[in-house]
Scaffold this active site. Sequence first.
Site, PDB file in Angstrom:
ATOM      1  N   HIS A 128      -7.257  -4.663  10.335  1.00 13.89           N
ATOM      2  CA  HIS A 128      -7.189  -4.263   8.697  1.00 13.89           C
ATOM      3  C   HIS A 128      -5.876  -5.153   7.748  1.00 13.89           C
ATOM      4  CE1 HIS A 128      -4.724  -0.527   9.522  1.00 13.89           C
ATOM      5  NE2 HIS A 128      -4.186  -1.267   9.308  1.00 13.89           N
ATOM      6  N   ASN A 173      -7.415  -2.737  14.273  1.00 16.73           N
ATOM      7  CA  ASN A 173      -9.386  -3.152  13.751  1.00 16.73           C
ATOM      8  C   ASN A 173      -9.159  -3.864  12.715  1.00 16.73           C
ATOM      9  OD1 ASN A 173      -7.461  -1.861  11.541  1.00 16.73           O
ATOM     10  ND2 ASN A 173      -9.171  -0.420  11.320  1.00 16.73           N
ATOM     11  N   GLU A 230      -9.744  -1.833   5.253  1.00 17.27           N
ATOM     12  CA  GLU A 230     -10.484  -1.662   6.449  1.00 17.27           C
ATOM     13  C   GLU A 230     -11.452  -2.558   6.362  1.00 17.27           C
ATOM     14  OE1 GLU A 230      -8.323   0.232   8.515  1.00 17.27           O
ATOM     15  OE2 GLU A 230      -7.936   2.230   8.259  1.00 17.27           O
ATOM     16  N   ASP A 238       0.883  -1.125   0.414  1.00 10.70           N
ATOM     17  CA  ASP A 238      -0.210   0.207  -0.096  1.00 10.70           C
ATOM     18  C   ASP A 238       1.020   0.709   0.162  1.00 10.70           C
ATOM     19  OD1 ASP A 238       1.243  -0.296   2.567  1.00 10.70           O
ATOM     20  OD2 ASP A 238      -1.039  -0.794   3.735  1.00 10.70           O
TER      21      ASP A 238
HETATM   22  P1  PGA Z   1       2.087  -1.427  12.678  1.00  9.96           P
HETATM   23  O1  PGA Z   1       1.009  -1.875  11.736  1.00  9.96           O
HETATM   24  O2  PGA Z   1       3.022  -2.862  12.395  1.00  9.96           O
HETATM   25  O3  PGA Z   1       2.337  -0.326  12.547  1.00  9.96           O
HETATM   26  O4  PGA Z   1       1.538  -2.135  14.193  1.00  9.96           O
HETATM   27  C1  PGA Z   1       0.643  -2.976  10.830  1.00  9.96           C
HETATM   28  C2  PGA Z   1      -1.130  -2.487  10.427  1.00  9.96           C
HETATM   29  O5  PGA Z   1      -1.417  -1.228  10.413  1.00  9.96           O
HETATM   30  O6  PGA Z   1      -1.086  -3.372   9.808  1.00  9.96           O
END
Ligand code: PGA
Length: 239
Positions: A138, A136, A143, A67
Amino acid sequence: MKIINVGNYQELSERAAKIVIETVQNKPNAVLGLATGSTPIGLYNELIDDHAKNGTSYRKICTFNLDEYVGLEGSHPQSYLYFMRQHLFNHIDISPENTFIPNGKAEDMMKECERYEELIKEKGGIDLQILGIGQNGHIGFNEPGTSFSSRTHIIQLTESTRKANSRFFSSMDEVPTHAVTVGIQTIMESRKILLLVSGQAKMEAFKRLLSDEIDESFPASVLKLHNDVTVITDIAFDN
Ligand code: PGA
């Protein structure tokens, strides 16, 4: 899903690196799906160390990132292109032309999404996809509520994701509102998936992942439908 419990973040990073290095050694022209965020930084550090010490080569490896924020130039310190260069690409022997990240500044974002999907196909599909997980649920920036049949698309970031990511920006206002992300279907077509789950903040998401639920309201739950998913976690949790 195969779950590997480890004692701490360092071990998680080492176990993950072992899987990536094996993939690269077994298939020197493998296609890797890469993730950003705090979680894979330790893994990338391990790959850099291994490259320096053991000479594992990425010359023929091709990478696709999951992304990118919409509206940020690749030169912006919070763009994911910048992140990948800083945390991995600048420190291994990968060719920049073999590293792909969606262009968050494309004039026509719909076309950019189609182009990215086509590129993944052209390169033969993802052999190993690295994933983190949002609080959450994702995966990528898919999302809650994203269709399991989605392909690369633009998504409006939830307030919880923007808040979680605001730690990297000087103010909440600067956090982009939209991102371009490969879709859930795209992720599911990867031959092998490696999901990294680290830290207490992910405890609830991890519990939900281990439940029977498979629902679009919790995107990571789709991974239970894939036949080759390895989860490495440093969260101690009894079922
Ligand atoms: P993080 O993010 O590794 O910074 O916890 C993971 C994500 O949001 O997919």
